[in-house]
Design an enzyme around this catalytic site. Structure first.
Site, PDB file in Angstrom:
ATOM      1  N   GLU A 107     -75.649  11.440  21.250  1.00  0.00           N
ATOM      2  CA  GLU A 107     -76.793  11.435  22.268  1.00  0.00           C
ATOM      3  C   GLU A 107     -77.650  10.400  21.595  1.00  0.00           C
ATOM      4  OE1 GLU A 107     -80.043  11.724  23.364  1.00  0.00           O
ATOM      5  OE2 GLU A 107     -80.597  13.572  22.543  1.00  0.00           O
ATOM      6  N   CYS A 156     -86.180  10.455  23.798  1.00  0.00           N
ATOM      7  CA  CYS A 156     -85.285   9.791  24.316  1.00  0.00           C
ATOM      8  C   CYS A 156     -85.266   9.730  25.924  1.00  0.00           C
ATOM      9  CB  CYS A 156     -83.471  10.066  24.084  1.00  0.00           C
ATOM     10  SG  CYS A 156     -83.514  11.884  23.894  1.00  0.00           S
TER      11      CYS A 156
HETATM   12  P1  NAD Z   1     -82.931   2.981  13.790  1.00  0.00           P
HETATM   13  O1  NAD Z   1     -81.851   2.599  14.901  1.00  0.00           O
HETATM   14  O2  NAD Z   1     -82.716   2.526  12.470  1.00  0.00           O
HETATM   15  O3  NAD Z   1     -82.646   4.758  13.632  1.00  0.00           O
HETATM   16  C1  NAD Z   1     -82.423   5.638  14.547  1.00  0.00           C
HETATM   17  C2  NAD Z   1     -82.263   6.987  13.762  1.00  0.00           C
HETATM   18  O4  NAD Z   1     -80.682   6.852  13.432  1.00  0.00           O
HETATM   19  C3  NAD Z   1     -82.788   7.225  12.618  1.00  0.00           C
HETATM   20  O5  NAD Z   1     -82.852   8.573  12.609  1.00  0.00           O
HETATM   21  C4  NAD Z   1     -82.106   6.722  11.520  1.00  0.00           C
HETATM   22  O6  NAD Z   1     -82.162   7.647  10.255  1.00  0.00           O
HETATM   23  C5  NAD Z   1     -80.666   6.913  11.926  1.00  0.00           C
HETATM   24  N1  NAD Z   1     -79.668   5.702  11.489  1.00  0.00           N
HETATM   25  C6  NAD Z   1     -80.046   4.552  11.265  1.00  0.00           C
HETATM   26  N2  NAD Z   1     -78.800   4.012  10.929  1.00  0.00           N
HETATM   27  C7  NAD Z   1     -78.092   5.101  10.585  1.00  0.00           C
HETATM   28  C8  NAD Z   1     -76.707   4.998  10.033  1.00  0.00           C
HETATM   29  N3  NAD Z   1     -75.992   3.821   9.939  1.00  0.00           N
HETATM   30  N4  NAD Z   1     -76.222   6.052  10.069  1.00  0.00           N
HETATM   31  C9  NAD Z   1     -76.627   7.376  10.461  1.00  0.00           C
HETATM   32  N5  NAD Z   1     -78.008   7.376  10.922  1.00  0.00           N
HETATM   33  C10 NAD Z   1     -78.648   6.415  11.098  1.00  0.00           C
HETATM   34  O7  NAD Z   1     -84.298   2.919  14.410  1.00  0.00           O
HETATM   35  P2  NAD Z   1     -85.619   3.664  14.257  1.00  0.00           P
HETATM   36  O8  NAD Z   1     -86.584   2.718  14.169  1.00  0.00           O
HETATM   37  O9  NAD Z   1     -85.552   4.783  13.250  1.00  0.00           O
HETATM   38  O10 NAD Z   1     -85.744   4.557  15.640  1.00  0.00           O
HETATM   39  C11 NAD Z   1     -85.888   3.429  16.881  1.00  0.00           C
HETATM   40  C12 NAD Z   1     -85.037   3.649  17.757  1.00  0.00           C
HETATM   41  O11 NAD Z   1     -84.042   4.528  17.602  1.00  0.00           O
HETATM   42  C13 NAD Z   1     -85.851   3.797  19.049  1.00  0.00           C
HETATM   43  O12 NAD Z   1     -85.680   2.511  19.729  1.00  0.00           O
HETATM   44  C14 NAD Z   1     -84.824   4.702  19.786  1.00  0.00           C
HETATM   45  O13 NAD Z   1     -84.048   4.180  20.902  1.00  0.00           O
HETATM   46  C15 NAD Z   1     -83.846   5.327  18.734  1.00  0.00           C
HETATM   47  N6  NAD Z   1     -84.196   6.814  18.528  1.00  0.00           N
HETATM   48  C16 NAD Z   1     -83.299   7.597  19.652  1.00  0.00           C
HETATM   49  C17 NAD Z   1     -83.728   8.818  19.377  1.00  0.00           C
HETATM   50  C18 NAD Z   1     -82.975   9.809  20.384  1.00  0.00           C
HETATM   51  O14 NAD Z   1     -83.612  11.091  20.512  1.00  0.00           O
HETATM   52  N7  NAD Z   1     -81.747   9.541  21.062  1.00  0.00           N
HETATM   53  C19 NAD Z   1     -84.278   9.364  18.312  1.00  0.00           C
HETATM   54  C20 NAD Z   1     -85.051   8.556  17.593  1.00  0.00           C
HETATM   55  C21 NAD Z   1     -84.843   7.115  17.548  1.00  0.00           C
END
Ligand code: NAD
Length: 477
Positions: free
Chosen positions: A249, A283
């Site tokens: 997702e 999202c």
């Molecule tokens: P990010 O891409 O670093 O992290 C997004 C999420 O993924 C966080 O919860 C993080 O802990 C987790 N994550 C990161 N790297 C991971 C890995 N290698 N393995 C497992 N989990 C991992 O970015 P961020 O600054 O935390 O969030 C910003 C971006 O994330 C936003 O631009 C948005 O696109 C996306 N996001 C999407 C949702 C959603 O509901 N689909 C929720 C939160 C963030």
């Protein structure tokens, strides 16, 4: 008022080896509210071992008994939702009313899965030989590794936990390090409801370290991730290498189409409510507003007025309508996206700036006539900024709406049944909501297509995600 920050492994609350911790920050004040333990390999091995043993017991527990335990967990969530909500507003920042709603609705999700788990029906296929009996049975896929983000800490976690448990799977969930409090309280409800040890395990850690270790483990049979498209690609590749099933997702960039015949007041009111809920960190948040040329000025004025009137503040102030952004990264990202669009000629209708220097507050922002090359129109903004664009023909707006790699949610306003049907059919999106907001209910599927991921959470599809199909052909008894 906050919670004790711990892992939950094999039915026990523990800080694990506790050789590393990371601070949890209140995004409204910038103050530290706790130190979260980060899992070591030894801690993850303990969780894997527990999940393997938990699966052995839980997968042969009857669906009836699993359902009873899940319904007890739902009742405990209802009883404790106020405390869970306070933990969430403290570490995530959203207004307390939004936290209460999210915490309370977690009980609905658990109940849905408690009921649906009892309907994991198989079938009998008529055989070519009367002596042969051909059965198709649905079985739990095995121990699950789940990764959930910080924007809806309870909602994102409960859909994975309840779906997996209802299907008979065990689960290790790595919840968000930046907003861990409410998930810990959610897991406590399952523990107190009598979920056997090892069936549900909660860890926090360095995300890439934890996912790399868990996804590779032969114990894990299914990976469920909610987060950004960039991380989803990496986890998807790793899961594919090890032939693990996935539900992804991921990010979205939802079009919100306002047709010439739309009820403008209703459209502007819903646009404002949806766009600035959880400060736009959703999202499925609308993030490209295509407005018909004939009504553009009126819609832009009204949307701008409503956005400008929103009260931004600490989520614990009950008059607050939009809280801070959940972390400082989002403030920087939104500042950059707004600056880029303004430099290219977008007109700021309202907002556009950070508020103060304490906490992560940003003004609800509406931009008109955003040029096509602005980064905001192709990168997921994930914040309180709404770019408005003009259109004058349905075909062209559908083409623009479908032009990005994302395909999670899409919204449209029109008084015409013909136009509504056409939009429903032609928008390339996992979910389409027309003339209202109708997404994310426990009984309906939630998920995307294209770079927004695959698989659904919610609905019967949400249970399917944790089941595999076995065919049994038997003769002689
Ligand atoms: P990010 O891409 O670093 O992290 C997004 C999420 O993924 C966080 O919860 C993080 O802990 C987790 N994550 C990161 N790297 C991971 C890995 N290698 N393995 C497992 N989990 C991992 O970015 P961020 O600054 O935390 O969030 C910003 C971006 O994330 C936003 O631009 C948005 O696109 C996306 N996001 C999407 C949702 C959603 O509901 N689909 C929720 C939160 C963030």
């Amino acid at each position: 008022m906050y919670t004790e920050l711990m892992f939950y492994i094999d039915g026990v609350w523990t800080a694990g080896e506790a050789d590393r911790t990371s601070p949890v920050i209140n995004p409204a004040t910038g103050e530290e509210i706790g130190q979260l333990p980060l899992a070591s390999r030894t801690d993850l091995d303990a969780a894997l071992d527990a999940a393997a043993k938990g699966f052995e017991k839980w997968s042969i527990t009857s669906a009836y008994d699993r359902s009873a335990i899940l319904r007890r967990a739902a009742a405990l969530v209802r009883e404790r939702h106020e405390h869970m909500a306070r933990c969430m507003t403290l570490d995530q920042g959203k207004p307390i009313a939004e936290s209460m709603l999210e915490a309370k609705s977690a009980a609905d999700h658990i109940e849905w899965y408690a009921e649906e788990g009892r309907r994991a029906y198989g079938r009998i296929v008529p055989s070519r030989n009367p002596a042969v009996r051909q059965l198709v049975v649905r079985e739990p896929v095995g121990p699950v590794a789940a990764f959930t983000p910080w924007n809806f800490p309870i909602n994102q976690a409960v859909r994975k936990i309840a779906g997996a448990l209802a299907a008979g799977c065990s689960i290790i969930i790595k919840a968000p390090e930046e907003a861990p409090g409410s998930v810990i309280e959610l897991v406590r409800c399952f523990h107190d409801a009598g979920v056997p040890k090892g069936v549900l395990n909660l860890v926090f850690g360095v995300p890439a370290e934890v996912s790399d270790y868990l996804v590779r483990s032969p114990i894990i049979r299914k990976v469920s991730f909610t987060g950004s498209t960039a991380v989803g690609r990496k986890l998807g590749a790793l899961a594919a290498e090890h032939l693990k099933l996935t539900t992804m997702e991921l990010g979205g960039h939802a079009p919100f189409i306002v047709c010439e015949d739309a009820d403008l007041e209703a459209a502007a009111t819903l646009a404002c409510g949806l766009k600035f809920r959880n400060a736009g960190q959703v999202c499925a948040s609308p993030s490209r507003f295509y407005v018909h040329d004939a009504v553009f000025e009126r819609f832009a004025r009204r949307f701008g007025e409503l956005a400008g009137q929103l009260k931004v503040g600490d989520g614990f102030d009950t008059s607050t309508q939009m809280g801070p952004l959940a972390n400082a990264r989002r403030v920087t990202a939104i500042q950059e996206l707004v600056a880029d669009a303004s430099d290219l000629g977008a007109v700021v209708v309202t907002g556009g700036k950070r508020i103060g220097q304490k906490g992560n507050f940003f003004e609800p922002t509406v931009l008109a006539d955003t040029p096509a090359q602005a980064r905001l129109l192709c990168e997921e903004p994930f914040g309180p900024v709404a770019p408005l664009l003009r259109f004058d023909d349905l075909d062209s707006v559908i083409r623009q709406a479908n032009s990005l790699e994302y395909g999670l949610a899409a919204f449209a306003f029109t008084a015409s049944l013909k136009t509504a049907t056409e939009l429903g059919n032609r928008l390339q999106s996992g979910m389409v909501s027309i003339n209202h907001f109708g997404l994310a209910l426990p009984e309906t599927p939630f998920g995307g297509i294209k770079a927004s991921g695959h698989g659904s959470e919610g609905g019967t599809e949400g249970l399917d995600a944790y089941l595999t199909t076995k065919f049994i052909s038997q003769v002689g008894c």
